[in-house]
Design an enzyme around this catalytic site. Structure first.
Site, PDB file in Angstrom:
ATOM      1  N   ARG A  88       0.852  -1.223  -0.006  1.00  0.00           N
ATOM      2  CA  ARG A  88       0.008   0.001   0.066  1.00  0.00           C
ATOM      3  C   ARG A  88       0.849   1.312  -0.151  1.00  0.00           C
ATOM      4  NH1 ARG A  88      -5.140  -1.760   2.909  1.00  0.00           N
ATOM      5  NH2 ARG A  88      -5.978  -3.028   1.363  1.00  0.00           N
ATOM      6  N   ASP A 110     -20.058 -20.377  -3.395  1.00  0.00           N
ATOM      7  CA  ASP A 110     -18.704 -19.933  -3.997  1.00  0.00           C
ATOM      8  C   ASP A 110     -17.867 -20.776  -4.484  1.00  0.00           C
ATOM      9  OD1 ASP A 110     -17.672 -16.672  -3.493  1.00  0.00           O
ATOM     10  OD2 ASP A 110     -15.876 -18.324  -3.812  1.00  0.00           O
TER      11      ASP A 110
END
Lengths: 295, 121
Positions: A32, A140
């Site tokens: 980040r 999923d």
């Protein structure tokens, strides 16, 4: 980044923004913050930490913002859930008055935020649904995310994405720094691993399918295939909800966009639903998912 | 353009909030504590208040109660933004007239979602 730099950053983030980083988040910090260092023309993270140590306020603000992001959230995009409450459920309640049974499929349930959002919305309609059996199936591809979905435990960040505070207080309990979905909401959703590219038949037929932000990962041929097969498991008067960036236009005529309802589709009566009835006998076992006033 | 008063004794939080809210087209004013904030509201009532809980002089909870007693003080949408993250604090804030509640740490999407939730966006 040195361990000393990481410790310093952790302390800084905690003191200045309340953000708590665990020991294992160094990779996250590096991924980040590297873009911030690049943008500021710095040689690397060491130099960036140096700026933070010299109390560069602008840099501190940039770092706090970059570290505080997350992906999943409840009631994502809001509009599909407005459609659910204002359009889909009133129509289904009228159309299924005799059977008093509704089946919903979240085809990309991920960590459970979408099916639980629907379950909470249903719970808020419990007066209208007293005595009804409403099933929510969440599937999923990833068994791992479904384990998290089943546990229904979310970080503080995750429960703040789109979840009204009144719903948090009403439907979650606090466990330390995390929040767990109430047992009666968890009991409304069944999870199972499933590959959308596989045979849909064993799942049975549905009154509503949420299939959001899945098609964007498929090539054109697979998109067409999935949409056409979804059309066969959605009841003729049922609904399909796609993601904001997804459409059926140019792919299939099996669905038509509901006028003025972004992302909401209905099976196209003019198009064939051949084969759909063959799934009718293959419904999942009925589960104890009644959304009744007493639950 | 809607106005938002950001009340927090941390200059970093005020800056982060200002940047996020200006990005959402809000006109921002700032106050460092509840007392300053209530004086600003007496002069001009904002459309929204982003409010910290723990502050010197007057905390967010006392500010909120004082705000709601002012003429026109029922109008602003008040969103708490605090490290007080337990259910008891949230319930207390809601009963005092808060419209939404953000638990720190927060980010742009949370602020945007909460402001949407109370009809500010």
């Amino acid at each position: 980044m040195t361990p000393l730099d990481y410790d310093y950053l952790r302390r800084l983030l905690k003191e200045r923004s309340g953000l708590v980083l665990s020991d294992d988040k160094q990779y996250l910090v590096e991924s980040r913050l590297a873009p911030i260092a690049r943008k500021a023309g710095l040689a690397g993270l060491g130099e960036l930490i140096g700026k933070l140590r010299r109390a560069d306020e602008r840099m501190i603000v940039d770092v706090v913002e970059a570290m505080a992001t997350n992906e999943s959230f409840f009631f994502r995009d809001k509009i599909p859930f407005d459609h659910f409450r204002d359009t889909i459920m009133p129509a289904l309640i009228a159309a299924r008055a005799a059977q008093r049974r509704i089946r919903i499929w979240c085809a990309a349930a991920s960590t459970g935020q979408e099916p639980y959002s629907l379950a909470m919305a249903l719970k808020d309609m419990k007066v209208k649904l007293a005595g009804w059996r409403v099933e929510i199936l969440g599937t999923d591809l990833s068994v791992e995310v479904l384990e998290k979905a089943k546990a229904g435990i979310y970080s503080q960040f995750e429960v703040q994405r789109g979840l009204p505070i009144q719903m948090l207080v009403k439907y979650f309990s606090q466990i330390g720094d995390t929040w767990q979905v109430a047992p009666e909401i968890r009991a409304m959703v069944q999870y199972r691993p499933f590959n959308l590219l596989g045979d849909l038949g064993p799942l049975g037929s549905f009154d509503l399918v949420f299939c959001r932000n899945v098609l964007i990962y498929f090539d054109q041929g697979r998109k067409i295939d999935v949409l056409n097969r979804l059309a066969r498991v959605i009841e003729p008067d049922g609904y399909l909800v796609l993601g904001a960036a997804e459409t059926v236009v140019g792919l299939t005529d099996a669905f038509k966009l509901m006028p003025d309802k972004r992302g909401l589709y209905a099976p196209n009566a003019a198009a064939t639903r051949a084969g759909g009835s063959s799934f009718a006998g293959a419904r999942l076992p009925r589960s104890d998912l009644t959304v009744a006033g007493g639950r | 353009m809607k106005s938002c008063l950001v009340v927090d004794d941390s200059s970093v939080i005020r800056k982060v909030a200002r940047r996020i809210l200006e990005g959402l087209a809000f006109k921002i004013t700032e106050a460092e504590d509840g007392q300053q904030a209530i004086e600003q509201c007496r002069r001009e009532m904002p459309d929204a208040v982003l409010l910290d809980w723990n502050m010197p002089v007057m905390d967010g909870y006392d500010f909120l109660k004082a705000l709601r007693r002012l003429p026109g003080g029922d109008q602003p949408k008040v969103v708490f933004c605090t490290t007080e993250n337990d259910v008891a604090h949230i319930a207390r804030a809601l009963s005092a007239g808060a419209n939404e509640y953000i638990m720190k740490p927060f980010d742009k999407e949370i602020v945007e979602a909460k402001f949407q939730e109370v009809g500010l966006i």
